[in-house]
Write a protein that holds these residues in place. Structure first.
Motif, PDB file in Angstrom:
ATOM      1  N   TYR A 180       3.662 -55.783 -13.467  1.00 34.13           N
ATOM      2  CA  TYR A 180       3.900 -56.967 -14.361  1.00 34.13           C
ATOM      3  C   TYR A 180       2.622 -58.003 -14.145  1.00 34.13           C
ATOM      4  O   TYR A 180       2.005 -58.608 -14.964  1.00 34.13           O
ATOM      5  N   ARG A 181       2.291 -57.954 -12.736  1.00 34.38           N
ATOM      6  CA  ARG A 181       1.189 -58.902 -12.439  1.00 34.38           C
ATOM      7  C   ARG A 181      -0.226 -58.224 -12.737  1.00 34.38           C
ATOM      8  O   ARG A 181      -1.047 -59.242 -13.064  1.00 34.38           O
ATOM      9  N   VAL A 182      -0.424 -56.908 -12.933  1.00 39.75           N
ATOM     10  CA  VAL A 182      -1.536 -56.424 -13.146  1.00 39.75           C
ATOM     11  C   VAL A 182      -1.808 -56.240 -14.673  1.00 39.75           C
ATOM     12  O   VAL A 182      -2.962 -56.422 -15.126  1.00 39.75           O
ATOM     13  N   HIS A 183      -0.877 -55.621 -15.484  1.00 43.02           N
ATOM     14  CA  HIS A 183      -1.251 -55.242 -16.547  1.00 43.02           C
ATOM     15  C   HIS A 183      -1.155 -56.517 -17.675  1.00 43.02           C
ATOM     16  O   HIS A 183      -0.247 -57.288 -17.672  1.00 43.02           O
ATOM     17  N   ARG A 184      -2.191 -56.470 -18.492  1.00 41.97           N
ATOM     18  CA  ARG A 184      -2.499 -57.591 -19.382  1.00 41.97           C
ATOM     19  C   ARG A 184      -2.856 -57.133 -20.638  1.00 41.97           C
ATOM     20  O   ARG A 184      -3.389 -56.058 -20.731  1.00 41.97           O
TER      21      ARG A 184
ATOM     22  N   GLY B 239      -3.530 -50.642 -14.449  1.00 41.01           N
ATOM     23  CA  GLY B 239      -3.965 -49.680 -13.424  1.00 41.01           C
ATOM     24  C   GLY B 239      -3.180 -50.177 -11.951  1.00 41.01           C
ATOM     25  O   GLY B 239      -2.602 -51.427 -12.024  1.00 41.01           O
ATOM     26  N   TRP B 240      -3.258 -49.585 -11.011  1.00 47.60           N
ATOM     27  CA  TRP B 240      -2.684 -49.661  -9.687  1.00 47.60           C
ATOM     28  C   TRP B 240      -3.811 -50.333  -8.760  1.00 47.60           C
ATOM     29  O   TRP B 240      -3.910 -51.559  -8.634  1.00 47.60           O
ATOM     30  N   LEU B 241      -4.176 -49.287  -8.060  1.00 50.68           N
ATOM     31  CA  LEU B 241      -5.118 -49.665  -6.885  1.00 50.68           C
ATOM     32  C   LEU B 241      -6.789 -49.897  -7.807  1.00 50.68           C
ATOM     33  O   LEU B 241      -7.731 -50.747  -7.525  1.00 50.68           O
ATOM     34  N   GLN B 242      -6.710 -48.830  -8.942  1.00 49.43           N
ATOM     35  CA  GLN B 242      -8.028 -48.880  -9.640  1.00 49.43           C
ATOM     36  C   GLN B 242      -7.648 -49.412 -10.854  1.00 49.43           C
ATOM     37  O   GLN B 242      -7.024 -48.865 -11.871  1.00 49.43           O
ATOM     38  N   GLN B 243      -8.149 -50.583 -11.116  1.00 51.89           N
ATOM     39  CA  GLN B 243      -7.941 -51.127 -12.385  1.00 51.89           C
ATOM     40  C   GLN B 243      -8.952 -50.670 -13.448  1.00 51.89           C
ATOM     41  O   GLN B 243     -10.103 -50.601 -13.473  1.00 51.89           O
ATOM     42  N   GLU B 244      -8.428 -50.818 -14.701  1.00 50.20           N
ATOM     43  CA  GLU B 244      -9.087 -50.395 -15.892  1.00 50.20           C
ATOM     44  C   GLU B 244      -8.907 -51.473 -16.976  1.00 50.20           C
ATOM     45  O   GLU B 244      -7.839 -52.088 -17.166  1.00 50.20           O
TER      46      GLU B 244
END
Length: 151
Positions: free
Chosen positions: A61-65, A78-83
């Motif tokens: 929820y915090r990472v996906h935008r 992404g989790w550790l590797q952001q796309e």
């Protein structure tokens, strides 16, 4: 993303872990051996399951935008590797919505924006139904007035 998506992701993850734990319990009960290794693996599985179910939904929820403008659709995942992906409106070929049975229960929908990119479509997951419909309507109207050839 809808905050309800946090609970959806947690329930979906828990269901997967319950299958794994049920298989391990069945294996333990059917094995004629001592079973100590089974209990150790079952305990490790339980710890991993609790960690995954409690951390993953909040992290996701915090990472996906996502965001749309008159010029492009933006997604971050992404989790550790952001796309971070950007699709110009003029390159959009289709806009699709999908809701599985569990997502319908939680009132959620997913939107997929397909372009001619070799990287594949952009996916926006965990939207409430109304937001997903507004996004589809907005992208449909915007791409209809775009001068690009969507290739």
């Amino acid at each position: 993303m809808s905050r309800t998506a946090i609970w959806f992701w947690a329930v979906r993850a828990a269901a997967g872990w319950l299958v794994v734990i049920a298989l391990q319990v069945g294996w333990t009960l059917l094995d004629d051996g001592e079973g100590t290794a089974h209990y150790v693996f079952l305990a490790i599985t339980g710890v991993l399951a609790v960690a995954h179910v409690s951390v993953m939904p909040w992290w996701r929820y915090r990472v996906h935008r996502w965001e749309t403008t008159a010029d492009a659709v933006y997604t971050q995942s992404g989790w550790l590797q952001q796309e971070w992906r950007i699709a110009p409106i003029s390159r959009i070929q289709t806009v699709d919505s999908e809701r599985g049975p569990l997502e319908q229960l939680f009132g959620l929908a997913n939107v997929t924006v397909t372009t001619a990119s070799a990287a594949g479509p952009l996916r926006v997951n965990g939207l409430d139904r109304d937001t997903a419909q507004r996004l589809i309507d907005e992208l449909t109207a915007t791409t209809g007035t775009s001068q690009g050839d969507a290739t």
